[in-house]
Design an enzyme around this catalytic site. Structure first.
Site: not given
Length: 456
Positions: A108, A248, A250
């Site tokens: 992430s 972000d 992902d």
């Protein structure tokens, strides 16, 4: 049995399993997670199970994808490799392709040295705690009932050639108006949104200014994206954009900035979109689901406009659980994980951007005017770095416990104090909300020092 301290006792945090790639999250661990996850998520099927695998742009993704695929195949399941796609793409494509489960390799918003593995069921939802515990028990060696097929029954892999295009087509379909005449700045964090976000927004007619969309494997989240919003603010101002969005690594979260470069965080996005959906008759129960970390201003806004604000635990899987319980359509976190359940089953940063642009277009006003709907109450957040094994029992320490109780008494009736462990990092987060931000900062830093002194 695993000896690494990171994995003693508990593998899963609030968003899958994470660690430094190749030392904590090793190829062996990925293999075992693939093996156990494939078994647990597909053991009720009466056909060769198929599992979709996607990843972000980290250099360690190839290594972990190979190991994870080997684990999936070792129990007789079939791995369908989507390559680099946003996390919410996997949640959507599992449903579209009628697959049995989905796995994402991503850490992430974390720096490049980290990576992670998170699971989705066949309906595109993150796993319940009990399913994670089943996977965890197998990986940690407490049980091993897994099949070991041979010959023709060993699993295989295939490539989902159209995965990204199918996801982009889906994103485009969620835009109910064209964004012609709106200048949009986006920061792709050198992550998984670097193709999907620009193409989807261009398909919907937006004029784009783009930064950090040239991933090289090592620059994901590096001074960019939703955790480093400064460069997006500058891009918006320098180019005279109407609004900006930062994703972000992902792309399951999104933060916005208005035309003046002022932040529109997840709480404000919930307020803006919640009121819009209420007016359109598309807000079931007239309820928006936030978290215990949501700013008090969101509840004040809800009271003013007849919107109930429910609070879930931190982590978008807990938000979606509460949304499913009540049949709600909108929920999310201050950090920018926003779930529009009419469209997807998890936080989707690009859908968030599309929905915000829809409100902006239909309102015909500036983004800064939209953001005025909610007053943000002063809030400070300080991280205390501690040993990972103390993260969930920090209140067992007497000095820490007494300091927390004293601080809660101090702010009772004037604000609130919230202390919680990070789900993904060796941190305890100290959050204070109130009136005097300087005093709050001093108190939060003092408590964080006490926690660090006792638990590092």
């Amino acid at each position: 049995v695993w000896e690494d301290k990171l994995f003693m006792g508990k593998l899963f945090g609030t968003d899958g399993v994470r660690g430094v790639a190749n030392t904590e999250l090793t190829g062996r661990m990925a293999y075992e997670l693939g093996r156990a996850g494939a078994y647990v998520l597909t053991k009720e099927t009466y056909h060769t199970p198929k599992i979709l695998v996607g990843m972000d742009t980290r250099i360690s993704g190839d290594m972990l994808e190979s190991a994870l695929t080997a684990g999936i195949c070792s129990v007789g399941a079939h791995a369908v490799l989507a390559g680099i796609v946003p996390t919410p793409a996997v949640a959507y494509l599992v449903r579209k392709y009628k697959l049995d489960a989905g796995i994402v390799i991503s850490a992430s918003h974390n720096p490049v040295e980290y990576n992670g593995i998170k699971f989705f069921n066949n309906e595109g939802y993150k796993l319940r705690d009990e399913l994670e515990e089943m996977i965890e028990n197998i990986v940690l060696g407490e049980t091993d009932e897994l099949p070991k097929p041979t010959g023709e029954f060993i699993g295989t892999k295939s490539i989902a050639e159209d995965a990204l295009d199918d996801y982009i087509d889906f994103l485009t379909s969620t835009g109910k108006v064209k964004f012609n005449g709106i200048k949009v700045a986006i920061d792709c964090a050198n992550g998984a949104s670097y193709k999907a976000a620009p193409i989807a927004l261009l398909n919907l007619g937006a004029e784009l200014c783009i930064i950090h969309n040239e991933p090289d494997g090592n620059n994901i989240n590096l001074n960019c994206g939703s955790t480093h919003i400064e460069s997006l603010k500058n891009l918006v101002i320098e180019n005279g954009a109407d609004i900006g969005f930062a994703f972000d690594g992902d792309a399951d979260r999104c933060l916005a900035v208005d035309e003046n470069g002022e932040l529109i965080d997840g709480d404000k996005i919930l307020a803006i979109c919640g009121l819009y959906l209420k007016e359109k008759g598309r807000l079931p129960g007239e309820t928006v689901v936030g978290t215990v970390m949501s700013n008090m201003g969101l509840s004040v806004m809800g009271n003013k406009h007849g919107i109930n604000i429910e609070q879930a635990g931190v982590g978008d899987r807990y938000v979606i659980e509460k949304m499913l319980e009540g049949g709600y359509a909108l929920g999310g976190e201050q950090s920018g994980h926003i779930i529009f359940h009419d469209y997807n089953t998890t936080g989707d940063g690009i859908i968030t951007a599309i929905q915000m642009l829809t409100v902006l277009k239909e309102r015909g006003c500036k983004a800064s005017e939209l953001a005025k709907i909610m007053e943000v109450y002063p809030q400070v957040l300080v991280n205390a770095k501690i040993k990972n094994e103390f993260k969930h029992n920090y209140m067992d320490n007497e000095e820490v416990r007494n300091a927390v109780i004293e601080l809660e008494k101090k702010f009772e009736g004037e604000g609130r104090v919230l202390i919680r462990p990070s789900g993904t990092e060796p941190l305890v987060r100290v959050m204070i909300e109130g009136k005097d931000i300087n005093q709050m900062q001093r108190d939060a830093e003092n408590l964080a020092l006490i926690i660090e002194r006792n638990l590092r």
